[in-house]
Design an enzyme around this catalytic site. Sequence first.
Site, PDB file in Angstrom:
ATOM      1  N   CYS A 117     -42.546  72.192  80.425  1.00 51.06           N
ATOM      2  CA  CYS A 117     -42.527  71.589  79.168  1.00 51.06           C
ATOM      3  C   CYS A 117     -42.653  69.875  79.617  1.00 51.06           C
ATOM      4  CB  CYS A 117     -41.328  71.712  78.377  1.00 51.06           C
ATOM      5  SG  CYS A 117     -41.326  73.178  77.346  1.00 51.06           S
ATOM      6  N   ARG A 122     -44.810  69.958  71.989  1.00 52.50           N
ATOM      7  CA  ARG A 122     -44.839  71.153  72.526  1.00 52.50           C
ATOM      8  C   ARG A 122     -44.005  72.092  71.848  1.00 52.50           C
ATOM      9  NH1 ARG A 122     -40.978  67.456  74.044  1.00 52.50           N
ATOM     10  NH2 ARG A 122     -38.642  68.095  74.556  1.00 52.50           N
TER      11      ARG A 122
END
Length: 424
Positions: A117, A122
Amino acid sequence: MDKLVIKGGSRISGTITASGSKNTSLPIIAATLLTGNGTFTLHHIPDLKDIVTFTQLLHHLGAETTYEGNTLKVSSRNVQSLQAPYELVKKMRASIYVLGPMLARFGHARVSLPGGCAFGPRPIDLHLMAMEKLGATITIETGFIDATIPGGKLQGGHITFPISSVGATGNALMAAVLAEGTTTISNAAAEPEIETLCKFLIAMGATIRGTGTTELEIEGCNTLKAIEFKNVFDRIEAGTLLAAAAITGGDITVNGVEPEQMKAVLKKFVHAGCLVETTDNSITLKSPKKLIPTDVTAKPYPAFPTDMQAQWIALMTQAEGSSHITDKVYHERFNHIPELNRLGAHIEIHKNQAIVHGPQQLSGTKVMSTDLRASASLVLAGLVAEGTTEVLRVYHLDRGYEKIEIKLNSLGADISREKYDEFH
């Protein structure tokens, strides 16, 4: 490390039963964290690496589990740790599913950021936004998501997802069932996996309206109970098995399925020239003499699933002409294409579209798995390739396919699993 050695040229034909769905198993296992009231008995849970990883995470949190013969028993009575560590979360992004249940039940959850991540937009942002809409305070520091509830209990709220997300919808549902008041979720994912999670939560005692639609309404409750539940079939595994028969010119019957959930995929097999017949719980596919090039666009359910995109590209390498495959869910999900081209395919990539020129005689060689569905596409290509294909790093495949080489061998394939040293 394991590899699959595939001797190509055999027709895939016969009858097989679909495994339980991985993508449904993970959220319903996470939902067992919502109550310490009794022991859950979950049937038709596939024997997969991701299931093992998830049960390891439950053990770390204090839950007790036993797994035998595709039945998983879970008791979350003694859950004490509220931290999901990086060592486990990094193995599987779906570990984020524990965030909603732990926060709702205990008022606090600390979950490591999934590996890979980055800051900025995201997918995990949707999970965090949903928790905040229910009254949680979220901070991210030292690689952890720290979620707390200033008021002590989540409050019903309105959640609108800017894009459809199965994972975020599931997390929001699990948090909302123990919130105070009513929660509405707009633009919820309508995939069968979410519908099954809704049915699971309702059986536990939750009140959810709109199941199977993109608009969900949840009435929060104070207590939930452990239940016995049978998981649904894996529609992606079923589609992959159908593709294995189609790419090799075989005929197959897949039992233990719900064809209604696979309408978009079955429609494309028909367009490609296959004869498809269904009953309430089976699909029979008979391959044509020549596959017809068929375009697909992967979009959220009920459209063609992104998780079948790689397998369809492999299938279209054998079609008589050019096919266009577009992925509107994951625009850059084409890691399998260079490896398919190594086998002799002729595939071009233009932005979020792959153009497959067929038919091409594939030739066996060594290829590398890069992710779960990419691995499946390489296995399909190996089945029809001339000579021997070695698919390396099949731990990706083991994350989502239960004993795939055993199943395919029972249908006529010649596949062996062997150890190898990646550095020699």
